[in-house]
Design a protein around this motif. Structure first.
Motif, PDB file in Angstrom:
ATOM      1  N   VAL A   1      32.416  37.553  50.176  1.00  0.00           N
ATOM      2  CA  VAL A   1      33.315  37.979  51.276  1.00  0.00           C
ATOM      3  C   VAL A   1      33.279  36.988  52.451  1.00  0.00           C
ATOM      4  CG1 VAL A   1      33.302  40.433  50.684  1.00  0.00           C
ATOM      5  CG2 VAL A   1      31.610  39.558  52.327  1.00  0.00           C
ATOM      6  N   LEU A   2      32.701  35.820  52.216  1.00  0.00           N
ATOM      7  CA  LEU A   2      32.666  34.818  53.285  1.00  0.00           C
ATOM      8  C   LEU A   2      34.071  34.457  53.769  1.00  0.00           C
ATOM      9  CD1 LEU A   2      33.166  31.374  52.737  1.00  0.00           C
ATOM     10  CD2 LEU A   2      31.840  32.122  50.786  1.00  0.00           C
ATOM     11  N   ASN A   3      35.042  34.544  52.861  1.00  0.00           N
ATOM     12  CA  ASN A   3      36.414  34.223  53.283  1.00  0.00           C
ATOM     13  C   ASN A   3      36.952  35.266  54.262  1.00  0.00           C
ATOM     14  OD1 ASN A   3      36.552  36.159  51.237  1.00  0.00           O
ATOM     15  ND2 ASN A   3      38.489  35.379  50.415  1.00  0.00           N
ATOM     16  N   ILE A   4      36.564  36.526  54.053  1.00  0.00           N
ATOM     17  CA  ILE A   4      37.063  37.596  54.927  1.00  0.00           C
ATOM     18  C   ILE A   4      36.333  37.541  56.282  1.00  0.00           C
ATOM     19  CG2 ILE A   4      37.526  40.077  55.126  1.00  0.00           C
ATOM     20  CD1 ILE A   4      39.078  38.669  52.854  1.00  0.00           C
ATOM     21  N   VAL A   5      35.036  37.179  56.242  1.00  0.00           N
ATOM     22  CA  VAL A   5      34.321  36.944  57.497  1.00  0.00           C
ATOM     23  C   VAL A   5      35.058  35.866  58.295  1.00  0.00           C
ATOM     24  CG1 VAL A   5      32.148  36.133  58.523  1.00  0.00           C
ATOM     25  CG2 VAL A   5      32.086  37.600  56.489  1.00  0.00           C
ATOM     26  N   THR A   6      35.461  34.812  57.601  1.00  0.00           N
ATOM     27  CA  THR A   6      36.185  33.718  58.253  1.00  0.00           C
ATOM     28  C   THR A   6      37.530  34.195  58.803  1.00  0.00           C
ATOM     29  OG1 THR A   6      35.134  32.222  56.674  1.00  0.00           O
ATOM     30  CG2 THR A   6      36.972  31.342  57.949  1.00  0.00           C
ATOM     31  N   VAL A   7      38.206  35.050  58.034  1.00  0.00           N
ATOM     32  CA  VAL A   7      39.490  35.594  58.503  1.00  0.00           C
ATOM     33  C   VAL A   7      39.276  36.371  59.811  1.00  0.00           C
ATOM     34  CG1 VAL A   7      41.293  37.310  57.990  1.00  0.00           C
ATOM     35  CG2 VAL A   7      40.640  35.644  56.251  1.00  0.00           C
ATOM     36  N   GLY A   8      38.180  37.135  59.874  1.00  0.00           N
ATOM     37  CA  GLY A   8      37.871  37.884  61.099  1.00  0.00           C
ATOM     38  C   GLY A   8      37.644  36.944  62.274  1.00  0.00           C
ATOM     39  N   PHE A   9      36.867  35.917  62.044  1.00  0.00           N
ATOM     40  CA  PHE A   9      36.583  34.923  63.080  1.00  0.00           C
ATOM     41  C   PHE A   9      37.882  34.239  63.545  1.00  0.00           C
ATOM     42  CE2 PHE A   9      35.092  30.612  64.351  1.00  0.00           C
ATOM     43  CZ  PHE A   9      34.189  30.982  65.339  1.00  0.00           C
TER      44      PHE A   9
ATOM     45  N   ARG B   1      43.803  43.750  59.642  1.00  0.00           N
ATOM     46  CA  ARG B   1      43.137  44.876  58.957  1.00  0.00           C
ATOM     47  C   ARG B   1      44.077  45.474  57.899  1.00  0.00           C
ATOM     48  NH1 ARG B   1      41.241  46.268  64.292  1.00  0.00           N
ATOM     49  NH2 ARG B   1      39.095  45.536  64.501  1.00  0.00           N
ATOM     50  N   GLY B   2      45.322  45.655  58.289  1.00  0.00           N
ATOM     51  CA  GLY B   2      46.316  46.209  57.355  1.00  0.00           C
ATOM     52  C   GLY B   2      46.487  45.309  56.130  1.00  0.00           C
ATOM     53  N   ALA B   3      46.557  44.011  56.378  1.00  0.00           N
ATOM     54  CA  ALA B   3      46.767  43.064  55.271  1.00  0.00           C
ATOM     55  C   ALA B   3      45.560  43.029  54.339  1.00  0.00           C
ATOM     56  CB  ALA B   3      47.059  41.667  55.822  1.00  0.00           C
ATOM     57  N   ILE B   4      44.354  43.166  54.911  1.00  0.00           N
ATOM     58  CA  ILE B   4      43.144  43.175  54.066  1.00  0.00           C
ATOM     59  C   ILE B   4      43.176  44.391  53.146  1.00  0.00           C
ATOM     60  CG2 ILE B   4      40.626  43.514  54.090  1.00  0.00           C
ATOM     61  CD1 ILE B   4      40.567  41.746  56.640  1.00  0.00           C
ATOM     62  N   LYS B   5      43.442  45.561  53.733  1.00  0.00           N
ATOM     63  CA  LYS B   5      43.464  46.792  52.926  1.00  0.00           C
ATOM     64  C   LYS B   5      44.456  46.674  51.769  1.00  0.00           C
ATOM     65  CE  LYS B   5      43.097  49.528  56.759  1.00  0.00           C
ATOM     66  NZ  LYS B   5      43.530  50.633  57.602  1.00  0.00           N
ATOM     67  N   ASP B   6      45.577  45.984  52.042  1.00  0.00           N
ATOM     68  CA  ASP B   6      46.651  45.798  51.063  1.00  0.00           C
ATOM     69  C   ASP B   6      46.336  44.773  49.986  1.00  0.00           C
ATOM     70  OD1 ASP B   6      48.577  47.518  51.835  1.00  0.00           O
ATOM     71  OD2 ASP B   6      50.111  45.982  52.192  1.00  0.00           O
ATOM     72  N   SER B   7      45.402  43.867  50.259  1.00  0.00           N
ATOM     73  CA  SER B   7      45.282  42.672  49.410  1.00  0.00           C
ATOM     74  C   SER B   7      44.024  42.590  48.582  1.00  0.00           C
ATOM     75  CB  SER B   7      45.349  41.403  50.282  1.00  0.00           C
ATOM     76  OG  SER B   7      46.471  41.441  51.126  1.00  0.00           O
ATOM     77  N   VAL B   8      42.940  43.263  49.013  1.00  0.00           N
ATOM     78  CA  VAL B   8      41.673  43.102  48.294  1.00  0.00           C
ATOM     79  C   VAL B   8      41.608  44.106  47.140  1.00  0.00           C
ATOM     80  CG1 VAL B   8      40.487  42.226  50.340  1.00  0.00           C
ATOM     81  CG2 VAL B   8      40.402  44.679  49.823  1.00  0.00           C
ATOM     82  N   PRO B   9      40.769  43.829  46.131  1.00  0.00           N
ATOM     83  CA  PRO B   9      40.681  44.745  44.981  1.00  0.00           C
ATOM     84  C   PRO B   9      40.299  46.165  45.417  1.00  0.00           C
ATOM     85  CG  PRO B   9      39.506  42.691  44.525  1.00  0.00           C
ATOM     86  CD  PRO B   9      39.894  42.653  45.972  1.00  0.00           C
ATOM     87  N   LYS B  10      40.889  47.129  44.720  1.00  0.00           N
ATOM     88  CA  LYS B  10      40.602  48.548  45.008  1.00  0.00           C
ATOM     89  C   LYS B  10      39.095  48.810  44.925  1.00  0.00           C
ATOM     90  CE  LYS B  10      44.752  50.972  44.884  1.00  0.00           C
ATOM     91  NZ  LYS B  10      45.223  49.908  45.761  1.00  0.00           N
ATOM     92  N   GLY B  11      38.590  49.577  45.868  1.00  0.00           N
ATOM     93  CA  GLY B  11      37.161  49.888  45.869  1.00  0.00           C
ATOM     94  C   GLY B  11      36.342  48.939  46.727  1.00  0.00           C
ATOM     95  N   THR B  12      36.964  47.812  47.145  1.00  0.00           N
ATOM     96  CA  THR B  12      36.215  46.855  47.967  1.00  0.00           C
ATOM     97  C   THR B  12      36.721  46.839  49.408  1.00  0.00           C
ATOM     98  OG1 THR B  12      37.668  44.948  47.569  1.00  0.00           O
ATOM     99  CG2 THR B  12      35.949  45.354  45.939  1.00  0.00           C
ATOM    100  N   GLU B  13      37.610  47.779  49.725  1.00  0.00           N
ATOM    101  CA  GLU B  13      38.236  47.763  51.048  1.00  0.00           C
ATOM    102  C   GLU B  13      37.194  47.864  52.166  1.00  0.00           C
ATOM    103  OE1 GLU B  13      39.195  49.724  48.564  1.00  0.00           O
ATOM    104  OE2 GLU B  13      41.387  49.763  48.356  1.00  0.00           O
ATOM    105  N   ASP B  14      36.240  48.801  52.017  1.00  0.00           N
ATOM    106  CA  ASP B  14      35.256  49.023  53.085  1.00  0.00           C
ATOM    107  C   ASP B  14      34.402  47.783  53.326  1.00  0.00           C
ATOM    108  OD1 ASP B  14      36.228  51.506  53.455  1.00  0.00           O
ATOM    109  OD2 ASP B  14      34.586  52.567  52.431  1.00  0.00           O
ATOM    110  N   LEU B  15      33.917  47.205  52.237  1.00  0.00           N
ATOM    111  CA  LEU B  15      33.099  45.997  52.336  1.00  0.00           C
ATOM    112  C   LEU B  15      33.890  44.878  53.026  1.00  0.00           C
ATOM    113  CD1 LEU B  15      30.631  44.226  51.535  1.00  0.00           C
ATOM    114  CD2 LEU B  15      31.851  43.715  49.401  1.00  0.00           C
ATOM    115  N   ASN B  16      35.140  44.715  52.619  1.00  0.00           N
ATOM    116  CA  ASN B  16      35.949  43.639  53.182  1.00  0.00           C
ATOM    117  C   ASN B  16      36.271  43.895  54.656  1.00  0.00           C
ATOM    118  OD1 ASN B  16      36.675  41.394  51.232  1.00  0.00           O
ATOM    119  ND2 ASN B  16      37.018  43.197  49.951  1.00  0.00           N
ATOM    120  N   LEU B  17      36.522  45.158  54.996  1.00  0.00           N
ATOM    121  CA  LEU B  17      36.793  45.465  56.404  1.00  0.00           C
ATOM    122  C   LEU B  17      35.537  45.237  57.249  1.00  0.00           C
ATOM    123  CD1 LEU B  17      39.160  48.532  56.084  1.00  0.00           C
ATOM    124  CD2 LEU B  17      39.737  46.267  56.981  1.00  0.00           C
ATOM    125  N   LYS B  18      34.367  45.544  56.690  1.00  0.00           N
ATOM    126  CA  LYS B  18      33.101  45.274  57.380  1.00  0.00           C
ATOM    127  C   LYS B  18      32.951  43.769  57.610  1.00  0.00           C
ATOM    128  CE  LYS B  18      30.159  48.778  55.792  1.00  0.00           C
ATOM    129  NZ  LYS B  18      29.282  49.129  54.682  1.00  0.00           N
TER     130      LYS B  18
END
Lengths: 385, 186
Positions: free
Chosen positions: B130-138, B152-169
């Protein structure tokens, strides 16, 4: 008829051109895809294979492009809308059976996401050098229809248009994309199914005993049957009569091949789809297609800011070529400027139709990148001197 | 005429999720912020393992020229990508690097250099990928080109199902790191 909602992914999406093209095909009712993966068209096949189990239909990864083309011809006779997708090297392999499709009058759609060539060329980079191959690539005389979208959104709509034209004129229709548009991701809005109008298969009303598979209707296009429903017909790549039986005479050749050509040429006004802006009163008109038409817009904006009266004519239909419109404009303008990612293909058509009445200036690019808008701007400035 | 065109390049090595990071930023801009966002990417054998890049143009009007030759914002997640793409950055541009993976030369030409240990933060979250999503946050916190809710909306829409919480974190961690850096400096 309206689109079947099952295939229509209504909503706002962020898709690349290849994916959008596959979605357009599914919305148009395409339910059979046979193809062989090749960059930069692979994502068309990938998307189709991923979506087809939800929609119902068949996806086959074939052994090569010759087989892919044959499979879509056969499946089309089986009554479904069919498509394949490829890029330059695969397009070359499909040519023999594209001619068969033209001769047997089989509705189908072939997507070519163009990369740099010749041969294997630049697999991952843009080209627009298969435009003449689309027109003349198979042997013999025939007419086809080819379209060229310039955005992922347009890939969606052009795919629908391609299927409608294929069904209406019973001809292979090409979607001549380029790598840049195919691999470009942008917002794509997919409308509700009830807003998508489709042209249905032209099925005969005649009973099997009276049906002649190659007896044309008023618009020169014959009606079709679905294989396996009691109609015993013969279809062949050989020159044939209305029954579909081979007839090896000059008279049969004239009757058949002239009709294959005229069903497109005489209906060209109904087929051709172009976009024009400020062509009336223009001193120079930029004629372009695909990604080059977008890059050209940046140059056109600058030329207008410099006081030059620039019109633009964008080919969404590239074949048949909109020759009537170029002939109308030629005496009124000083020049046509034609940017394309090749060393001069569609410009030959512009030049032919301008017939010496206006200068025709090619802005060529060998491929691997799009034009620098500055090069197109320079050509516009040069053209009015 | 294109208005307020922002050109961004996101680079790294194959497997770091560079393309998905750019896709999420583009989707946030196009579908949630209602701007025009055109993403192109370098593909093919030369991209696997080696330096790969995604090019993004965000604009208030239709994007005509699709490529990024001289980015205003450059994100480098690997040394090789930094070496290859840093010379393209315009003077006064914003350079975002992966702090532990890129050793930059002293910034010049008014270039603003910001660094985040995205891989380390991702590892703290238990999933290096998830280093890429950390970078997206930065990126969202420091670049001012996409709205945080949009991303946040785009992340929820784009990451594999079940990984939304981890990616949002992962997004929140990167976003907070960027916000702190902006407010307090290093």
């Amino acid at each position: 008829m309206k689109a079947d909602p099952k295939g229509v992914l209504t909503g706002e999406h962020y898709l690349d051109g290849d994916f959008a093209c596959a979605e357009g095909a599914l919305a148009a009712g395409c339910r059979f895809f046979a193809g062989y993966p090749i960059t930069p068209s692979t994502e068309v096949a990938e998307r189709f294979s991923e979506r087809i189990p939800e929609v119902g239909g068949i996806f086959i990864q074939m052994e090569d492009e010759m087989a892919s083309m044959n499979a879509i011809l056969g499946a089309s006779w089986g009554g479904v809308k069919t498509m394949t997708s490829t890029s330059g090297p695969g397009f070359s392999l499909m040519m023999e059976n594209i001619g068969l499709g033209a001769m047997m009058e089989v509705p189908c759609v072939v997507v070519n996401v163009q990369r740099g060539g010749p041969s294997t060329g630049l697999p991952t980079m843009v080209g627009q050098a298969d435009m003449m191959q689309a027109r003349w690539g198979s042997h013999g005389d025939y007419e086809i229809i080819a379209l060229s979208p310039n955005s992922p959104q347009e890939c969606f709509y052009v795919a629908i248009e391609a299927f409608n034209l294929a069904e209406k004129y019973r001809v292979p229709v090409f979607i001549m994309m380029d790598e840049c548009v195919g691999h470009m991701t942008e917002k794509v809005i997919i409308p509700p199914a009830e807003e998508i109008e489709l042209y249905p298969r032209r099925l005969t009303n005649s009973p099997p005993a009276e049906y002649l598979p190659y007896m044309p209707e008023d618009d020169l296009v014959p009606s079709m049957i679905i294989a396996g429903q009691g109609y015993k017909i013969h279809t062949t790549g050989l020159t044939h009569d209305e029954r579909g039986y081979p007839v090896m005479t000059a008279e049969a050749q004239e009757k058949l091949v002239h009709r294959l050509i005229n069903k497109i040429r005489l209906n060209a006004d109904h087929i051709i789809h172009i976009e024009e802006e400020d062509t009336e009163g223009a001193e120079v008109v930029v004629v372009s297609y695909g990604i080059s038409s977008r890059v050209a817009l940046a140059a056109i904006d600058e030329a207008r800011a410099a006081g030059i009266r620039v019109g633009r004519l964008r080919l969404i239909t590239v074949w048949p070529f909109p020759e009537k419109r170029i002939r109308e404009l030629a005496p009124k303008v000083k020049a046509f400027v034609v940017p394309e990612i090749n060393y001069g293909q569609m410009v030959l058509e512009v030049e032919r139709c301008a017939a010496g009445q206006a200068k025709t200036i090619l802005v060529s690019h060998g491929g691997g990148d799009v034009h620098n808008p500055q090069d197109i701007l320079e050509a516009i400035k040069e053209s009015i001197k | 005429m294109e208005q307020s065109r922002t050109e961004i390049k996101i680079t790294g090595f194959g497997g770091q999720g560079v393309i998905l990071a750019a896709y999420i930023i583009g989707k946030a801009a196009a579908l949630f912020d209602k701007k025009e966002a055109t993403l192109t990417q370098s593909f093919g054998p030369e991209a696997r393992g080696g330096a790969c890049s995604a090019q993004m143009v965000i604009s208030n009007s239709k994007v005509l020229y699709p490529y990024v030759k001289r980015p205003q914002i450059l994100v480098c997640l690997s040394q090789e990508a930094y070496n290859k793409f840093e010379p393209e950055l315009i003077s006064g541009g914003l350079l975002i690097i992966e702090k532990d993976l890129v050793k930059p030369k002293p910034a010049e030409n008014g270039i603003q250099l910001l660094a985040i240990p995205a891989t380390r933060i991702a590892e703290e979250l238990g999933r290096r990928m998830v280093l890429n999503i950390v970078t997206v946050g930065f990126f969202t916190a420091v670049a001012d080109v996409v709205g945080e809710e949009a991303v946040r909306g785009a992340i929820k829409d784009s990451v594999p199902k079940g990984t939304e919480d981890l990616n949002l974190k992962a997004f929140e961690r990167g976003f907070q790191y960027g916000k702190n850096l902006r407010e307090h400096g290093e």
